[in-house]
Scaffold this motif. Structure first.
Motif, mmCIF file in Angstrom:
data_model
loop_
_atom_site.group_PDB
_atom_site.id
_atom_site.type_symbol
_atom_site.label_atom_id
_atom_site.label_comp_id
_atom_site.label_asym_id
_atom_site.label_seq_id
_atom_site.Cartn_x
_atom_site.Cartn_y
_atom_site.Cartn_z
ATOM 1 N N ALA A 87 0.823 -1.191 -0.093
ATOM 2 C CA ALA A 87 0.124 -0.019 0.196
ATOM 3 C C ALA A 87 0.737 1.331 0.034
ATOM 4 C CB ALA A 87 -0.819 -0.078 1.250
ATOM 5 N N VAL A 88 2.222 1.191 0.834
ATOM 6 C CA VAL A 88 2.827 2.349 0.682
ATOM 7 C C VAL A 88 3.560 2.564 -0.562
ATOM 8 C CG1 VAL A 88 4.740 3.317 2.017
ATOM 9 C CG2 VAL A 88 3.061 2.212 3.378
ATOM 10 N N ALA A 89 3.887 1.469 -1.151
ATOM 11 C CA ALA A 89 4.883 1.612 -2.262
ATOM 12 C C ALA A 89 4.229 1.818 -3.464
ATOM 13 C CB ALA A 89 5.845 0.468 -2.413
ATOM 14 N N CYS A 90 2.923 1.304 -3.736
ATOM 15 C CA CYS A 90 2.251 1.029 -4.870
ATOM 16 C C CYS A 90 1.163 1.703 -4.866
ATOM 17 C CB CYS A 90 2.001 -0.599 -5.238
ATOM 18 S SG CYS A 90 3.542 -1.388 -5.161
ATOM 19 N N ALA A 91 0.597 2.392 -6.000
ATOM 20 C CA ALA A 91 -0.642 3.127 -6.154
ATOM 21 C C ALA A 91 -1.827 2.107 -6.240
ATOM 22 C CB ALA A 91 -0.691 3.941 -7.428
ATOM 23 N N ASP A 92 -3.035 2.363 -5.653
ATOM 24 C CA ASP A 92 -4.165 1.648 -5.921
ATOM 25 C C ASP A 92 -4.281 1.053 -7.159
ATOM 26 O OD1 ASP A 92 -4.267 1.815 -3.124
ATOM 27 O OD2 ASP A 92 -5.915 3.565 -3.397
ATOM 28 N N GLY A 93 -4.858 -0.215 -7.340
ATOM 29 C CA GLY A 93 -5.414 -1.014 -8.659
ATOM 30 C C GLY A 93 -3.985 -0.877 -9.488
ATOM 31 N N ALA A 94 -2.848 -1.211 -9.063
ATOM 32 C CA ALA A 94 -1.596 -1.450 -9.833
ATOM 33 C C ALA A 94 -1.159 -2.778 -9.622
ATOM 34 C CB ALA A 94 -0.560 -0.326 -9.573
ATOM 35 N N PRO A 95 -1.814 -3.814 -10.329
ATOM 36 C CA PRO A 95 -1.322 -5.226 -10.193
ATOM 37 C C PRO A 95 0.323 -5.426 -10.608
ATOM 38 C CG PRO A 95 -2.817 -5.026 -11.892
ATOM 39 C CD PRO A 95 -2.940 -3.466 -11.293
ATOM 40 N N ARG A 96 0.833 -4.471 -11.624
ATOM 41 C CA ARG A 96 2.115 -4.720 -11.863
ATOM 42 C C ARG A 96 3.350 -4.260 -11.007
ATOM 43 N NH1 ARG A 96 3.648 -6.364 -16.613
ATOM 44 N NH2 ARG A 96 5.213 -4.882 -16.501
ATOM 45 N N CYS A 97 2.714 -3.724 -9.943
ATOM 46 C CA CYS A 97 3.580 -2.824 -9.034
ATOM 47 C C CYS A 97 4.712 -3.786 -8.701
ATOM 48 C CB CYS A 97 2.757 -1.844 -7.906
ATOM 49 S SG CYS A 97 4.044 -1.345 -6.944
ATOM 50 N N PRO A 98 4.451 -4.950 -7.914
ATOM 51 C CA PRO A 98 5.657 -5.742 -7.588
ATOM 52 C C PRO A 98 6.736 -5.974 -8.470
ATOM 53 C CG PRO A 98 3.454 -6.630 -6.652
ATOM 54 C CD PRO A 98 3.132 -5.529 -7.588
ATOM 55 N N ASN A 99 6.273 -6.329 -9.749
ATOM 56 C CA ASN A 99 7.341 -6.365 -10.633
ATOM 57 C C ASN A 99 7.988 -5.490 -11.232
ATOM 58 O OD1 ASN A 99 8.304 -8.257 -13.003
ATOM 59 N ND2 ASN A 99 7.296 -6.687 -14.278
ATOM 60 N N ASP A 100 7.156 -4.049 -11.067
ATOM 61 C CA ASP A 100 7.949 -2.848 -11.361
ATOM 62 C C ASP A 100 9.181 -2.595 -10.114
ATOM 63 O OD1 ASP A 100 6.238 -2.387 -13.580
ATOM 64 O OD2 ASP A 100 4.750 -1.156 -12.541
ATOM 65 N N VAL A 101 8.690 -3.016 -8.978
ATOM 66 C CA VAL A 101 9.569 -2.670 -7.853
ATOM 67 C C VAL A 101 10.959 -3.493 -8.148
ATOM 68 C CG1 VAL A 101 10.052 -3.000 -5.559
ATOM 69 C CG2 VAL A 101 8.004 -2.071 -6.322
ATOM 70 N N ARG A 102 10.681 -4.913 -8.652
ATOM 71 C CA ARG A 102 11.902 -5.587 -8.750
ATOM 72 C C ARG A 102 12.680 -5.125 -9.974
ATOM 73 N NH1 ARG A 102 8.011 -9.818 -7.746
ATOM 74 N NH2 ARG A 102 7.564 -9.940 -9.897
ATOM 75 N N THR A 103 12.072 -4.702 -11.218
ATOM 76 C CA THR A 103 12.758 -3.989 -12.233
ATOM 77 C C THR A 103 13.544 -2.727 -11.812
ATOM 78 O OG1 THR A 103 10.900 -4.851 -13.798
ATOM 79 C CG2 THR A 103 12.269 -3.196 -14.659
ATOM 80 N N CYS A 104 12.816 -2.132 -11.036
ATOM 81 C CA CYS A 104 13.547 -0.860 -10.575
ATOM 82 C C CYS A 104 14.861 -1.253 -9.731
ATOM 83 C CB CYS A 104 12.569 0.156 -9.742
ATOM 84 S SG CYS A 104 13.253 1.553 -9.370
ATOM 85 N N ARG A 105 14.714 -2.086 -8.892
ATOM 86 C CA ARG A 105 15.924 -2.534 -8.125
ATOM 87 C C ARG A 105 16.981 -3.073 -9.070
ATOM 88 N NH1 ARG A 105 15.768 -5.659 -3.034
ATOM 89 N NH2 ARG A 105 17.517 -4.470 -2.748
ATOM 90 N N SER A 106 16.468 -3.771 -9.631
ATOM 91 C CA SER A 106 17.561 -4.398 -10.833
ATOM 92 C C SER A 106 18.257 -3.419 -11.687
ATOM 93 C CB SER A 106 17.064 -5.413 -11.766
ATOM 94 O OG SER A 106 17.923 -5.924 -12.572
ATOM 95 N N LYS A 107 17.702 -2.352 -12.007
ATOM 96 C CA LYS A 107 18.428 -1.028 -12.627
ATOM 97 C C LYS A 107 19.237 -0.438 -11.663
ATOM 98 C CE LYS A 107 16.801 3.072 -15.236
ATOM 99 N NZ LYS A 107 15.470 3.911 -15.678
#
Length: 558
Positions: A87-107
């Protein structure tokens, strides 16, 4: 949850030494966001610990390292105490958020490896510090930054809002377009989306920014404030409210610090540093090599005994070695004494200026290479600046152009000289006026011409520090305010500009008081161009936001 673009000025210290035990993985695979928070703490801690090694005293190093670890533990606790990282890191209704976090950390990991690979030396502390700090910021952006909350409204500074300038009284359409383009760039350069998770439906959130993370600075010379405690208190109050960097303007110059051969005095600099530390400033030293001799000396240049010892420009090899030895001894004494306390050095000043060639004439241009190498060896974590005027700004007296400075810095860096930034002196005035003569003060630097000069300096590939800023032209107050505001907005919107130092914060303690260049006048009231500047610092560029969300979260600004 709503988002909005806000200035990048939220300052949160996150550090890590030994990791705390993490919580189990969270539902919805959002634990990556929590890991980003913890990783940000870890990399900030690594930078903190690395920076401690700059301190020369073993006790100071140990204390510094302990403070880093204490701050790390506090930061990690905040990361781990977030119940719903998704809830803190991802906007409501954003199911791709966990994957986006992983991609961001890899970058973030790839960027960190690339940053370290670009360091000229694997032991380059300055470069490694920058890479670690950038990694910490990148990891935080991938997840969230957990902050401590305290009950009550907190202390909010009451600052003058000033009054914006009307740029149309001075600038033509071409110049106005340059300022508008800078404003557009600043939206990305100086702001980012910020989401605040409150966790209580219907909560009204007010966010007020209290400090700028962008560096604004001011100079200090205690000799101007001797036996004037009220003036010192006023100067400190306006400086603390609007700046974060204190420049030791005169106390570290050779003429002041060693008036007689071998008789070094640090009392003035020590007193200034102690005062500044009490107000929370960080520090810049000015300057270690400045070849201003009579008739151009301002009284803070080369010591008389050095001038007497080396009166002729042509020196024998033995004399050259003696003079180099005196310079090296001076650098070792000054930089060694303040290692870890002074973060930025104007290593050289005006080495391309035809009027300040005293050292270059006697030792050749290679003395610049030596100076930077000596300082880097003594304090490898400090930022080293090549400070120079450009004739596009300091007009009518010749001297180097922006292209000349760019080319010289590029050549020095190609030769391995550790220059971290260009200092561009901001004396916006016809040079003859600054030297005590007279000229038409309507002769100003056009904003489009200046933008081109600034772009040219940036081509050297290092950040640009805007140093020694004096807004002197035009003479008419409304037009001077327009010029000052336009320049400030150009700097704010330029990707190379890293800091701005006001050389005339208060007119009562500035050189050449007759030019009335201070942001505050002799009586302590804002001048017209001062009003324009603080309207940017305290209003336009300082976040004041209020949100009354209808859902369980609020958004505000940093």
């Amino acid at each position: 949850m709503r988002t909005m673009k806000v200035p990048i000025r939220l300052i949160v210290v996150l550090v890590v030494c030994l990791p705390l035990v993490p919580r189990p993985a969270d539902a919805a695979s959002c634990n990556g966001a929590r890991k980003g928070c913890v990783a940000a703490a870890m990399w900030a801690s690594r930078a903190c610990l690395r920076n401690c090694e700059r301190l020369g005293d073993k006790t100071a190093v140990a204390t510094c390292r302990a403070d880093c670890c204490t701050q790390r533990r506090a930061a990690e606790v905040l990361c781990l105490d977030v119940d719903d990282p998704c809830a803190v890191a991802c906007a409501d209704g954003a199911p791709r958020c966990p994957n986006d976090v992983r991609t961001c950390r890899s970058k973030a990991r790839r960027a960190h490896r690339a940053c370290r690979a670009q360091c000229a030396d694997p032991r380059d502390m300055r470069c490694l510090l920058a890479c670690d700090r950038t990694r910490a910021a990148a990891e935080a952006s991938c997840g969230f930054v957990a902050v401590r909350t305290d009950a009550g409204p907190g202390e909010v500074p009451v600052l003058p809002l000033g009054r914006p300038a009307d740029l149309s009284v001075l600038l033509d359409d071409v110049e106005l377009a340059v300022v508008a383009a800078a404003d557009k760039r600043a939206e990305t350069l100086r702001s980012r989306p910020l989401r605040l998770w409150v966790g209580r439906p219907g909560t009204t959130v007010t966010v007020t920014q209290t400090k700028h993370a962008f560096t604004f600075g001011f100079p200090i010379d205690f000799r101007e404030l001797q036996d004037r405690p009220d003036d010192l208190a006023f100067y400190g109050s306006i400086a603390a409210a609007h700046t974060s960097e204190m420049v030791l303007e005169t106390s570290l110059k050779w003429r002041v610090g060693e008036p007689l051969p071998g008789v070094m005095s640090f009392d003035l600099a020590d007193a200034e540093l102690a005062w500044g530390e009490g107000l929370g400033f960080h520090f810049k030293g000015h300057t270690l090599l400045w070849g201003n001799a009579r008739p151009f000396s301002t009284g803070s240049g080369i010591p008389d005994w050095v001038l007497a010892q080396f009166p002729n420009a042509t020196l024998t090899p033995a004399q050259q070695e003696t003079l180099r030895g005196l310079l090296k001894r001076r650098v070792e004494a000054v930089v060694g004494r303040y290692r870890g306390r002074i973060d930025v050095w104007d290593v050289t000043n005006e080495t391309l200026n035809p009027f300040t060639q005293w050292f270059i004439q006697r030792l050749g241009p290679g003395i610049v290479n030596d100076m930077f190498a000596w300082v880097r060896a003594i304090d490898p974590g400090s930022e080293l600046v090549f400070n120079e005027w450009i004739r596009e700004v300091f007009t009518g007296v010749g001297g180097p152009s922006a292209a000349d400075v760019r080319d010289r810095v590029k050549a020095l860096r190609a030769a391995g000289v550790p220059i971290d930034a260009i200092g561009q002196q901001g004396h916006f005035v016809p040079g003859v006026v600054y030297a005590g003569g007279t000229a038409d003060l309507s002769q100003r630097t056009r904003i489009d011409d200046y933008q081109a000069a600034l772009d040219t300096l940036a081509q050297a590939g290092v950040p640009v520090h805007i140093t020694e800023v004096n807004f002197i032209t035009p003479d008419e107050p409304e037009k001077r305010a327009a010029q000052a505001e336009a320049l400030m907005r150009v700097w704010w919107g330029h990707p190379a500009v890293e800091q701005v130092v006001f050389w005339a914060l208060w007119n009562k303690v500035v050189a050449r008081q007759q030019l009335q260049s201070g942001l505050w006048d002799d009586a302590g009231a804002l001048t017209r161009h001062g009003e324009a500047v603080v309207s940017l610092l305290n209003d336009r560029w300082r976040t004041h936001a209020r949100s009354s969300p209808t859902r369980t979260a609020s958004s505000s600004s940093a």
